[in-house]
Scaffold this motif. Sequence first.
Motif, PDB file in Angstrom:
ATOM      1  N   HIS A 191     -86.299  39.739  23.996  1.00 20.20           N
ATOM      2  CA  HIS A 191     -86.424  39.592  25.549  1.00 20.20           C
ATOM      3  C   HIS A 191     -86.484  40.794  26.282  1.00 20.20           C
ATOM      4  N   ASN A 192     -85.603  41.875  25.833  1.00 21.38           N
ATOM      5  CA  ASN A 192     -85.842  42.966  26.290  1.00 21.38           C
ATOM      6  C   ASN A 192     -87.163  43.763  26.121  1.00 21.38           C
TER       7      ASN A 192
ATOM      8  N   LYS B  51     -89.680  42.160  28.534  1.00 20.51           N
ATOM      9  CA  LYS B  51     -89.129  42.594  30.163  1.00 20.51           C
ATOM     10  C   LYS B  51     -89.977  43.989  30.102  1.00 20.51           C
TER      11      LYS B  51
END
Lengths: 311, 538
Positions: free
Chosen positions: B289-290, B293
């Motif tokens: 997810h990071n 992002k």
Amino acid sequence: MDYNPQLLFVDDEPMILQSLSLLFEDYTVLTATSGEEGLKLLAQHPISVIVSDQRMPKMTGVEFLRQAKEIAPHAIRILMTGYSDLDAVINSVNIGEVFRYINKPWQADKLRETIRFACAVAGQRMVYVSQKPATAAAAPSVEAKTEYEILFVDSNDSHLKSFQDFFASKYTCHISTTASDALELLRKYPISVVLSDSMLNDSDGADFLIAVRNRHPEVVTILMTGTRDAKTAIKLINDGQVYRYLVKPFPRESLRLTVESAVIHYKVNRENPAMMFQRLENDTIFNSNGTTQSLRDVLSALRQTLDMRSS
Amino acid sequence: MVDYKKIKKSLKKALRAVEQMEMLDILMRAQSMGQLPPNMIAQFVMSEFSTAAEALEQGAGQPALPPKSVNDAPPPMGYDEWLKKLAQRQGSTPMNTPAPQPFSQPVALANSGQTDDALRQSEQRLRTIIDSTPLGIVITNEDCKIEYVNNAYAEIYGYHPSELIGQSFTIIVQPDKRDFWIDLHAKYLAGYKDIRGEWEVRHKTGKPIYILADAARITGPDGRPRKVTFVSDISQLIKLKDEARQSEVQLMQAEKMSSLGQMVAGLAHEMNTPLGFVRNNLELLEAKHNEIKDLIGQYEKLRSQIMYGSPNDVAMILSQIDQTSAKVKNRLYEQSSSLFRSSIEGVDRIQDLVLNLRNFSRLDEATMKLTNINESLDSTLKIAGHLFKGGIQVVKEYGVLPSIMVSPAQMNQVFLNLITNAVQAVNEHTGKIVIRTAVQHGKVIIIIADNGKGIPPENLKRIFDPFFTTKDVGQGTGLGLSIAFKIIEKHKGTIDVQSQVGKGTEFIITLPINTDSTLAQSQPSYASPFASDSPFAE
């Protein structure tokens, strides 16, 4: 690392295997859903580190690791399980001779560190083995007194006496009732094996053995105890790399065999510098959060450069 | 830690006490029905009492007790019978009297002018017996005054006989119950009330003691009625009975904990396994997810560069985006939806286990509920699932069953016990456990059969006994089957066993088809609003 370590994960839960293979994408990962399947893979591939579940149908983790030890003695064995069944923990020491005992659920970072370290040790072992064939099979003669020295630590004087009487013909025996005297003896004499009771006059036997491990990583340690305790056993595996967890009372003969195999283990260790890494690990990775953090940074930087290169 | 030995000992002691109590009860009952076995002290007392009383009355020439008070009395208990006989005897010829009593003179003698001798002898014997019986005896008059006590009676209450005679009998009852006792005493003498039963009274020291009492109405020399009360001290028995009840509760609890303890290992592993991969998946997905992002951040940068930056900047950002997106789109990225799915499944699995565990922890709530036994068996199998991890085969042969009124938690406990025993009896590779249900002769039949090692005949008859176990110390309390037996008995069902050594064992449970929902309403209900009949759980 100039070799590509292969990992073998054994668990009857496929979702655990999927999750673990993705966590160790950087490695070559093999998976098996049973001990039998695992043993087959072990015979075909040069596995560095084995991580096995304990509770599996048909073959338990400890039984699988015992057989794995015969097929691939140099592979590092790790037991990872969801429940600390006391017998399983003690058997994992005495039968599986595991390198680590890890509880589920695990922390991804910590597991990565442990596996990375296990791979390093396994790599060293393999280098050593390829240079020089194992000499462990050469059993010392039964009769003659050997050059090895053994230290018994127990708060009970009469127990110490009987240990001394029993082993004096074969080994030079030292005895002590306290941890501090015992550490002093370890500094003075080239001791191979330390057998300690869980209760000493000045400290806890398990803590003493962990201290021995940190100061003299080549010494083989054995705990003798009247109380079976899973927590202590796990601590002794993970922090003290204890060689055996003996539950009193035990037959003389089994103690004799244990000491003999401990001496052989010592011989192999002394000639194998890889074992020294365990001390390094204890000092740098787990005992200090700061170091762990920086190591993790280094690792992630390393991973990033690897990714850059591959892309 | 529960001290099994201590509990076991006190329970045995208590069981013995209860037996003694039952004996006493039988004795009292037999007394009241005139069926005393021969040579019992009580019989001597009774027969001697009747002879003596008879002789007394005859000697004094007093009329018998008014027949009215006998006939109008509530169902006669205890000594009413001999009173009645006495009354009959008074109105008829001596030849109609019952067979002579062992310690009495022939009745004929009583009327033949030797009354005095007979009276003296009989009274002598009576006195000896009354003074040596452990049964407390007291005679009280209409004014509540104690006229006579034997030594045993005085001893029970901690007094000397002289301290009691002449006193009101209310000296031995609780102060706040005095009016009740005076009223009871009057009503008893008038033939309206009975004294028979267990009572709480007061020792001289003021501490409460418990007695088992019975009484009889007699007529005194003045023609007025008297109350004779027979008393035995049952304080010790009451105390032991209480202890027994408490130990039983403790043992039930201990047994529950022990079978739970055996399950904990399996359950902890069953829960920690999904927790293991769910947690790991989350950590992997968090890292992913990071990365995503970052990628989105770069796209936003690209947008502003396209609008305001130079072509060089755009090209640089684009190459960065290519790099990041290549990093994002690895194997983990491709498998991420599968990781999400397996995480949800893992959480569901944990939820399922917790639900089953909760059903099991409600063992002491004996809430009756319309239950389908097949579902109970399935839920038990789920809980016991970890036991079957070897090669043990479970065959379900369920028939169509009506829902019946049972305590589902207790049924589960019975089934878990039988299934656990079966698993322990069979070979872990070739073991087979057959669970069969059916309706037969208007009853629900549940059969749990295994092909295990079987139970030898000498053990077979003892398997339902409390504390009987063939397992090692600490492995079993020896209570599982006895509790199962009790539970089934409480449900008005039966539990039988057939076994052959080397062949296997079969437990057969029958339960009545009871669908009466009033049974459920009479039971206190502690069920949460989220029980299985609610729209939420399950």
